[in-house]
Design an enzyme around this catalytic site. Structure first.
Site, PDB file in Angstrom:
ATOM      1  N   ASN A 296       2.923  51.326  80.080  1.00  0.00           N
ATOM      2  CA  ASN A 296       2.608  52.575  80.770  1.00  0.00           C
ATOM      3  C   ASN A 296       2.860  53.791  79.893  1.00  0.00           C
ATOM      4  O   ASN A 296       2.101  54.771  79.935  1.00  0.00           O
ATOM      5  CB  ASN A 296       3.431  52.684  82.052  1.00  0.00           C
TER       6      ASN A 296
ATOM      7  N   ARG B   7     -13.374  47.242  87.454  1.00  0.00           N
ATOM      8  CA  ARG B   7     -12.623  46.333  86.576  1.00  0.00           C
ATOM      9  C   ARG B   7     -12.777  44.922  87.125  1.00  0.00           C
ATOM     10  O   ARG B   7     -12.552  44.695  88.308  1.00  0.00           O
ATOM     11  CB  ARG B   7     -11.135  46.698  86.521  1.00  0.00           C
TER      12      ARG B   7
ATOM     13  N   ARG C 134     -11.535  53.193  82.200  1.00  0.00           N
ATOM     14  CA  ARG C 134     -10.703  53.334  81.003  1.00  0.00           C
ATOM     15  C   ARG C 134     -10.083  52.014  80.559  1.00  0.00           C
ATOM     16  O   ARG C 134      -9.472  51.295  81.348  1.00  0.00           O
ATOM     17  CB  ARG C 134      -9.603  54.367  81.258  1.00  0.00           C
TER      18      ARG C 134
ATOM     19  N   HIS D 228     -16.072  54.447  91.484  1.00  0.00           N
ATOM     20  CA  HIS D 228     -14.793  53.787  91.734  1.00  0.00           C
ATOM     21  C   HIS D 228     -14.793  53.039  93.069  1.00  0.00           C
ATOM     22  O   HIS D 228     -13.848  52.319  93.386  1.00  0.00           O
ATOM     23  CB  HIS D 228     -13.676  54.844  91.700  1.00  0.00           C
TER      24      HIS D 228
ATOM     25  N   TYR E 208      -1.693  42.803  92.492  1.00  0.00           N
ATOM     26  CA  TYR E 208      -1.898  44.107  93.129  1.00  0.00           C
ATOM     27  C   TYR E 208      -2.017  43.916  94.640  1.00  0.00           C
ATOM     28  O   TYR E 208      -2.730  43.025  95.106  1.00  0.00           O
ATOM     29  CB  TYR E 208      -3.176  44.773  92.622  1.00  0.00           C
TER      30      TYR E 208
ATOM     31  N   ARG F  97       3.064  55.752  95.709  1.00  0.00           N
ATOM     32  CA  ARG F  97       3.692  54.940  94.665  1.00  0.00           C
ATOM     33  C   ARG F  97       3.995  55.744  93.412  1.00  0.00           C
ATOM     34  O   ARG F  97       5.050  55.624  92.809  1.00  0.00           O
ATOM     35  CB  ARG F  97       2.793  53.760  94.308  1.00  0.00           C
TER      36      ARG F  97
ATOM     37  N   HIS G 211      -1.073  49.097  95.742  1.00  0.00           N
ATOM     38  CA  HIS G 211      -2.329  49.652  95.234  1.00  0.00           C
ATOM     39  C   HIS G 211      -3.296  50.101  96.326  1.00  0.00           C
ATOM     40  O   HIS G 211      -4.235  50.848  96.051  1.00  0.00           O
ATOM     41  CB  HIS G 211      -3.003  48.588  94.359  1.00  0.00           C
TER      42      HIS G 211
END
Length: 711
Positions: free
Chosen positions: A72, A397, A427, A457, A494, A590, A618
């Site tokens: 991260n 993703r 990304r 998204h 997740y 979060r 998530h």
């Protein structure tokens, strides 16, 4: 020419250096609240690091959390710090505030990094060794270990290494982003009579960073060696006849944001492919060096990379702690990891005819407690079902090896109409998505890249099936909507919700959103879904204000939300106004949260907590009491500027009463009871672990017990 930080301007930089400015407010063009965002990211990683410190967490899982923090931090520097540096370079924005922000980021990051290495060296490695998991370093090799490492170096490592001396004929090599490198000080003269000085050795990425050592050599059940130790132990072999004075690791972090000019791009995929070539050589942002490196070498490296002292991080161990996650994968010892579990499959989804089950009722699945397999089955069965005529899906993703994507390819090859909206700007997944786009096109699928300037998204999949109806054959639509990605591997890590439905209005809305993404024309109205960048923001504000109206009228008013981040100013203002009106508000955020709870006269009625545990929280859930009608939304969108104004997102209502109760219970109420993994924000923006009163209660463990199958 220099900028206010003393760095050379872009005029004097190599040709690969480009200004890649991000973060301006899409509506006002004003400087964003940078410090809130960046320091909020660091605060979140401090909460993740607390899991690594927690002795109640299994040892290898603590090591995993340590690696997650490092990964991260890499992204923080690659994207966020790089953005601030670029702003300074071109003199854009409040440079004094940016400099102060960078200094604050470096100070806080440096403290966190120091805590990481102290925990690794003083606690985790010794305790792992006691448990039979030993990391052998060249400082404590036995003779058998040294001989084994020597053979490995000679046969597998040395042939791939290229030592580069630094002299007028050998300029400083280009250093790949986040690659492992060694700087070596040498004495003596070589075969050509040249005086030795400094050399650089780059470790190829094909070399494994963690190597398993046979138990008979290790002397422990689970021994490993780091590539860094092996190279440092035999680096003199690369310079025969010369004396090695010192050898030290270093690692360079570069700007990894990709820049595509929305106004000039004509082919997004080609433009991105050109950018990907340069990603490994973006602007330098951070230098990590091993502790004890001579100051002269540090100065040389900083000069080569045009960095300042504050950009240099000296570390007491391997320069890339994220690689230690490989140890967790290599070692499987009961008690050192979380207990295994098997996600359950809801009984309604075990029926032979999945489409018949969806026709009967909406079906909710809660990952990772419930299996992601039905989602894969939904698309795989559609690919081979002769009655299915078309499939449409968004991809953000999905992973390099995806059964879902293969199902779409199979469907296209079978002659079905397959349309895939691939987000090329996801990304760090750009290259993977470009490869999938190419394979899909080769199979005959229609591949589009959404809307340039607005990342797609939203998580949507739709199947069109020809079935028997009352008046003959009809086309019936089936839809899956989710809060997370179509990624089977991350679906086990997740926490997310997914909804299967054949509801005509929902399916019609999904069809309309796909039309907007693949074609042109004015937007039509949606019946049930709301979409960013069009109606999601205004719907949120309207729902929040409606609760405030209930409170002012003396009715019970309540709202709760579970999101990954909360930064959008008008949403925050609306929440403050609702609190002042008497609305009770629970926010489970979060990550970064710019709202401050419990401020007298502003937010007394707001509570904010962050839950950090085994699974990454998530899902995005919005819950409004609405006079007892209980409005519940699931969404792909966080409450951030980018999600509400610069992305294509959807929020979809949960209509079934029982499913509403499930979502409220499993996403909101259970996390409000958590006194193990919950962190509570104070009025100053700081976090403290929720004080335990009574028996410990872990929301994730409770959901595992209630929903998942035994391990």
């Amino acid at each position: 020419m220099t900028n206010p930080m003393g760095r050379k301007s872009s005029v004097t930089k190599p040709s690969h250096r480009r200004a890649r400015v991000r973060g301006m407010d899409a509506r006002t063009g004003q400087e964003p609240r940078l410090l809130n965002r960046e320091l909020g990211i660091l605060a979140f990683n401090e909460r993740v690091f607390a899991q690594a410190e927690d002795p109640s967490v299994p040892l290898l899982e603590r090591l995993r959390f340590l690696a997650i923090v490092s990964s991260n931090l890499d992204e923080l520097f690659e994207i966020r710090v790089a953005e601030l540096e670029q702003r300074l370079m071109i003199g854009r924005g409040d440079t004094a505030a940016i400099r102060a922000g960078l200094e604050a980021i470096h100070q806080r990051a440096r403290r966190l990094v120091a805590r990481q290495y102290a925990l690794l060296n003083d606690t985790l490695l010794p305790q792992l060794a006691d448990a039979g998991v030993v990391v052998h370093t060249s400082l404590n090799w036995s003779e058998a270990q040294r001989q084994w490492a020597e053979r490995l170096f000679d046969t597998e490592i040395e042939p791939l290494l290229t030592p580069i001396a630094l002299d007028p004929a050998h300029p400083f090599p280009r250093i790949l982003n986040k690659s492992l490198n060694f700087v070596i000080e040498l004495d003596g003269r070589d075969a050509f009579g040249r005086r030795a000085g400094i050399a650089i050795v780059q470790a190829p990425r094909v070399l494994p960073r963690i190597v398993r050592v046979p138990p008979e050599i290790s002397g422990a059940p689970h021994g490993v060696m780091l590539l860094t130790s092996i190279v440092q132990g035999f680096v003199d072999r690369l310079f025969p006849g010369l004396a090695v004075r010192s050898v030290h690791q270093f690692r360079l972090t570069r700007n990894s944001e990709l820049f595509v000019d929305d106004e000039e791009v004509t082919d997004l995929r080609v433009a991105l492919q050109d950018e990907l070539v340069q990603r490994h050589y973006g602007d330098e942002v951070r230098l990590e060096v091993s502790e004890g490196i001579p100051e002269a070498l540090v100065a040389r490296l900083l000069r080569e990379f045009e960095l300042e002292q504050q950009d240099c991080y000296r570390v007491a161990g391997p320069v890339n702690l994220a690689r230690l996650a490989q140890i967790v994968d290599l070692v499987d010892v009961a008690g050192l990891k979380y207990p295994a579990f098997e996600p359950s499959v809801p009984a309604v989804l075990r029926e032979r005819d999945l489409f018949a089950a969806i026709r009967k009722n909406d079906i909710l699945v809660h990952h990772p407690y419930e299996s992601f397999a039905p989602v894969m089955e939904f698309l795989a069965s559609a690919a081979h079902d002769p009655r299915v005529v078309a499939i449409k899906q968004t991809v953000y993703r999905t992973g390099a090896d995806s059964a879902l994507m293969q199902a779409l390819i199979d469907a296209a090859q079978a002659g079905k109409e397959v349309t895939v909206v691939v987000e090329l700007m996801a990304r760090f997944d750009e290259e993977t998505n470009i490869n999938w786009a190419s394979r899909l096109e080769q199979a005959g699928a229609h591949v589009v890249y959404g809307v340039v300037g607005h990342k797609t998204h939203a998580k949507m999949a739709m199947v069109l099936r020809r079935e028997e109806g009352k008046g003959g054959q009809v086309l019936r639509r089936y839809v899956h909507l989710g809060t997370g990605n179509y990624h089977p591997r991350t679906a086990r890590q997740y926490e997310d919700f997914g909804l299967f439905t054949a509801h005509e209005d929902v399916c019609a809305d999904v069809h309309e959103v796909f039309r907007r993404l693949t074609g042109l024309g004015q937007r039509g109205s949606l019946k049930l879904l709301v979409q960013a960048p069009f109606t999601l923001h205004e719907t949120l504000l309207s729902s929040i204000r409606r609760e405030a109206g209930h409170a002012r009228a003396g009715r019970k008013a309540y709202l709760a939300a579970k999101v990954n981040a909360l930064l959008e100013p008008s949403v925050i203002d609306a929440l403050y106004e609702a609190s002042a009106a008497g609305v009770k508000i629970d926010l489970i955020v979060r990550g970064v949260c710019a709202l401050r709870p419990g401020v007298p006269g502003l937010s007394e009625n707001i509570r904010v907590r962050s839950v950090v545990g085994r699974f990454l929280e998530h899902s995005r859930v919005y819950y409004f009491l609405d006079g007892g009608r209980k409005e519940v939304w699931l969404s792909s969108a966080d409450w951030m500027d980018r999600n509400l104004f610069r992305r294509v997102e959807v929020a979809f209502p949960v209509r079934d009463r029982k499913l509403k109760e499930r979502v409220v219970t499993e996403a909101i109420e259970v996390h409000l009871r958590d006194n193990v993994n919950a962190w509570v924000m104070d009025a100053d923006g700081g976090y403290a672990r929720k004080r335990r009163r009574g028996k410990p209660f872990c929301a994730q463990q409770a959901l595992l017990a209630a929903l998942a199958a035994p391990g």
